[in-house]
Scaffold this motif. Sequence first.
Motif, mmCIF file in Angstrom:
data_model
loop_
_atom_site.group_PDB
_atom_site.id
_atom_site.type_symbol
_atom_site.label_atom_id
_atom_site.label_comp_id
_atom_site.label_asym_id
_atom_site.label_seq_id
_atom_site.Cartn_x
_atom_site.Cartn_y
_atom_site.Cartn_z
ATOM 1 N N UNK A 1 -12.735 -38.947 44.875
ATOM 2 C CA UNK A 1 -13.427 -39.952 44.062
ATOM 3 C C UNK A 1 -13.182 -39.567 42.607
ATOM 4 N N UNK A 2 -12.354 -40.360 41.924
ATOM 5 C CA UNK A 2 -11.873 -39.953 40.601
ATOM 6 C C UNK A 2 -12.994 -39.760 39.604
ATOM 7 N N UNK A 3 -13.995 -40.619 39.661
ATOM 8 C CA UNK A 3 -15.070 -40.545 38.678
ATOM 9 C C UNK A 3 -15.889 -39.270 38.835
ATOM 10 N N UNK A 4 -15.888 -38.686 40.064
ATOM 11 C CA UNK A 4 -16.754 -37.537 40.309
ATOM 12 C C UNK A 4 -16.012 -36.214 40.164
ATOM 13 N N UNK A 5 -14.680 -36.236 40.164
ATOM 14 C CA UNK A 5 -13.899 -34.992 40.120
ATOM 15 C C UNK A 5 -13.967 -34.380 38.724
ATOM 16 N N UNK B 1 -19.772 -36.700 27.210
ATOM 17 C CA UNK B 1 -21.151 -36.242 27.367
ATOM 18 C C UNK B 1 -21.792 -36.914 28.591
ATOM 19 N N UNK B 2 -21.540 -38.216 28.703
ATOM 20 C CA UNK B 2 -22.057 -38.944 29.870
ATOM 21 C C UNK B 2 -21.521 -38.319 31.144
ATOM 22 N N UNK B 3 -20.244 -37.915 31.095
ATOM 23 C CA UNK B 3 -19.603 -37.338 32.262
ATOM 24 C C UNK B 3 -20.248 -35.998 32.630
ATOM 25 N N UNK B 4 -20.530 -35.190 31.603
ATOM 26 C CA UNK B 4 -21.188 -33.910 31.853
ATOM 27 C C UNK B 4 -22.542 -34.136 32.533
ATOM 28 N N UNK B 5 -23.276 -35.126 32.039
ATOM 29 C CA UNK B 5 -24.579 -35.428 32.650
ATOM 30 C C UNK B 5 -24.406 -35.870 34.097
ATOM 31 N N UNK B 6 -23.382 -36.708 34.327
ATOM 32 C CA UNK B 6 -23.143 -37.196 35.681
ATOM 33 C C UNK B 6 -22.777 -36.024 36.597
ATOM 34 N N UNK B 7 -21.963 -35.078 36.076
ATOM 35 C CA UNK B 7 -21.580 -33.912 36.875
ATOM 36 C C UNK B 7 -22.815 -33.119 37.266
ATOM 37 N N UNK B 8 -23.732 -32.983 36.301
ATOM 38 C CA UNK B 8 -24.972 -32.250 36.592
ATOM 39 C C UNK B 8 -25.731 -32.909 37.742
ATOM 40 N N UNK B 9 -25.807 -34.217 37.688
ATOM 41 C CA UNK B 9 -26.520 -34.939 38.754
ATOM 42 C C UNK B 9 -25.839 -34.724 40.099
ATOM 43 N N UNK B 10 -24.493 -34.763 40.086
ATOM 44 C CA UNK B 10 -23.746 -34.585 41.334
ATOM 45 C C UNK B 10 -23.964 -33.189 41.903
ATOM 46 N N UNK B 11 -23.966 -32.198 41.012
ATOM 47 C CA UNK B 11 -24.169 -30.818 41.465
ATOM 48 C C UNK B 11 -25.556 -30.682 42.094
ATOM 49 N N UNK C 1 -21.614 -27.001 37.184
ATOM 50 C CA UNK C 1 -20.978 -27.091 38.495
ATOM 51 C C UNK C 1 -20.456 -25.736 38.953
ATOM 52 N N UNK C 2 -20.556 -24.713 38.085
ATOM 53 C CA UNK C 2 -20.105 -23.361 38.429
ATOM 54 C C UNK C 2 -18.692 -23.375 39.000
ATOM 55 N N UNK C 3 -17.819 -24.160 38.398
ATOM 56 C CA UNK C 3 -16.497 -24.351 38.984
ATOM 57 C C UNK C 3 -15.591 -23.152 38.759
ATOM 58 N N UNK C 4 -15.843 -22.379 37.722
ATOM 59 C CA UNK C 4 -15.072 -21.163 37.513
ATOM 60 C C UNK C 4 -13.776 -21.339 36.751
ATOM 61 N N UNK C 5 -13.527 -22.523 36.172
ATOM 62 C CA UNK C 5 -12.277 -22.723 35.436
ATOM 63 C C UNK C 5 -12.195 -21.836 34.202
ATOM 64 N N UNK C 6 -13.357 -21.411 33.664
ATOM 65 C CA UNK C 6 -13.375 -20.607 32.449
ATOM 66 C C UNK C 6 -13.069 -19.142 32.755
ATOM 67 N N UNK C 7 -13.177 -18.757 34.030
ATOM 68 C CA UNK C 7 -12.928 -17.361 34.382
ATOM 69 C C UNK C 7 -14.182 -16.516 34.383
ATOM 70 N N UNK C 8 -15.324 -17.121 34.107
ATOM 71 C CA UNK C 8 -16.590 -16.389 34.149
ATOM 72 C C UNK C 8 -17.348 -16.751 35.420
ATOM 73 N N UNK C 9 -18.297 -15.864 35.842
ATOM 74 C CA UNK C 9 -19.019 -16.178 37.080
ATOM 75 C C UNK C 9 -20.010 -17.324 36.876
ATOM 76 N N UNK C 10 -19.546 -18.526 37.000
ATOM 77 C CA UNK C 10 -20.420 -19.694 36.912
ATOM 78 C C UNK C 10 -20.818 -20.034 35.492
ATOM 79 N N UNK C 11 -21.540 -21.150 35.351
ATOM 80 C CA UNK C 11 -21.937 -21.602 34.022
ATOM 81 C C UNK C 11 -22.868 -20.632 33.307
ATOM 82 N N UNK C 12 -23.860 -20.011 33.988
ATOM 83 C CA UNK C 12 -24.711 -19.045 33.266
ATOM 84 C C UNK C 12 -23.888 -17.874 32.721
#
Lengths: 502, 175
Positions: B136-140, A445-455, B44-55
């Motif tokens: 950056x591993x923590x951000x990927x 959950x923390x990671x999801x929040x962090x991802x949101x901030x990064x985005x 992040x709208x990364x598209x891994x799910x196969x849908x157009x973005x998170x929305x």
Amino acid sequence: MGLMEKIFGAGWGIHPADRKRPAADIPLRRIATPSHLYVPLQQHIGAPARPVVLVGQKVAKGQLLAEAQGATSAAIHAPRSGTIVSVGDITAPHASGLPVAGIAIEWDGEDRWHEPDDLPADPFALAPEDIGRRVAAAGIVGLGGAAFPSALKLNLGKRSGIHTLILNGGECEPYLSCDDRLMRDFARETVEGIRLMLHATGAREALVGIEDNKPEAIAAMTAAAAPFGEVQVRPVPARYPMGSEKHLFSTLTGKEVPADGRTTDLGVLVHNVGTAYAVQQAIRLGRPLVERIVTLNGGAWHAPGNCVVPVGMLVADIVTAVGLKQDPARLIMGGPMMGTQLPGTFVPVVKGTSGLLALTADEAAAGEAQPCIRCSSCVRACPVGLLPLEMAARIRTDDYAGAVDLGLKDCIACGCCAWVCPAHIPLVQYFGHAKGELAARDRAKLRTDATKRLVAARAERLEREAKEKAEAAARRKAERAAQKAAEAAAAAATADRTTEES
Amino acid sequence: MIAAVLSLTLLGAALGIGLGVAARRFAVEGNPMVDEVAALMPGSNCGQCGFPGCPGAAAAVVAGEAPPTLCPPGGKALAAALAEKLGIELDLSGVVDEGPKIALVAEEICIGCCRCIKVCPTDAILGAPKQIHNVIREACTGCGNCIERCPTEAMSMQPVPMTLQHWVWPKPAVA
């Protein structure tokens, strides 16, 4: 304590056969230092220490190898003098068998201590904060098992109005006798350590709780504490888990710690007796925590007993030095109730290692798990008053939220429930699994929040870059226009002059 | 000339007002649940799910067209949160969980072209032109967008190494 408890005694806990003797009565031994020592950088709760030595460097016994980093961390020192061979991965003394970062030292055969800088002539003249600072510099962690950095607890004293110190000499786990041996052999030093802790925290009195199955330790500590009225030795009934912080506290004070609180909320700080001894060694002699007493017990050892073992000594080297009668059915670090089953013998002893148990097949016999018959033995045994059978049933169906509602977070993983269970259900493993799973979810959950901030940060960056680009383009256009105008003006002026001249 | 300008202006104004009123009067209400579900997702709208973005993914989950386990970066925690939000049964057993993965740059192949940096939704790749890039591993988030962009196949997805801090006791086998 309620009336019923006064009449019938406290209802919690279990009474396993303690099996501490004869190992506890055998005099303390020193174990021969092996050629190599492997010192993990994380032997405590909190962040791993950061190495400050280089490969090939010579270090003295007690010299700093890695410094604490972050708010919760502890320094690591060289357990023996020698040469740094490598800084890399070591198998952790943990059930998973995963690696942990560590430093390997080749012993040079000497026993040369690192010279301490400023030994105080009178430790009791030191400022309380100074004691906390020295304890932190010595890398002392709680030696009762959790290995929480001790300096943080000591520094808490002034801030949270600690009035009483409880010294945990309960040692309620069967087989273990390292604290017993320490109190018998080093009672004077331990009492001085306790008085230094009193000085550091500003507490008025110290209660030393010792289970009544250790009469020799009680006698030795009582004699050593006799000249000092502020240190009182209080025998407590032998019962597992008496050594749990909250249970020793309520036995000694008659109060109960709230479920989501700590003893410090009630003005009481609990430390292990081994920690008190380590504090005395650090303040009086300037010696950091680099070795400890480890109980070797269980039917498979050739010579059970207590040994002084340097931190970082491999279990394999101890096995070579002491010898095994037979291959142990189980090799456990710590006590039989809460200890860790070792993945192999190529793992080092750490600051929190209280014992190494080599159990024979008879001692380690575990029955086949069967369905729960709802006998509720576990409910009677649970020292925290939980419903282990109900929690396990929830966890079995992945209903972690249901288990938390039943108080999973209050579980101290003491193992009473699994010990009494007639169906041999691995209850503690269920709870350990659920706690880990919940922690993993919190992290996700923390990671999801962090991802949101990064985005959001990226969107902001792209917008800013577009704006800067547009501004730069506008600026260039303006410059070009200005240049053109200047050129036109110059051309006009030349033209004018030409006209005038002609 | 004036008549033509006037009539076109009037016509434009009338039609514009008509459209504006219609947009207000006959607006189709969006499902508020979609917004709430989208708020739970990483965004992040990364598209891994196969849908157009998170929305788009949120809309599909709310409509029941996709399982709550569709989001790999969100993991089990998000799946549980989505199932609770929508009041549906969560079946984790059917999910083949390969575990989280993150991108890794093979430093000996990277030519420093910066193409992967441009598509990373979380700015998790560090680098500059003609410099070796790194993740950056923590951000990927492990979305894999960068993999196809790499002209030298220097990017690969690697499982996140298990550490002591992340290790979880396995669940006991059912008796």
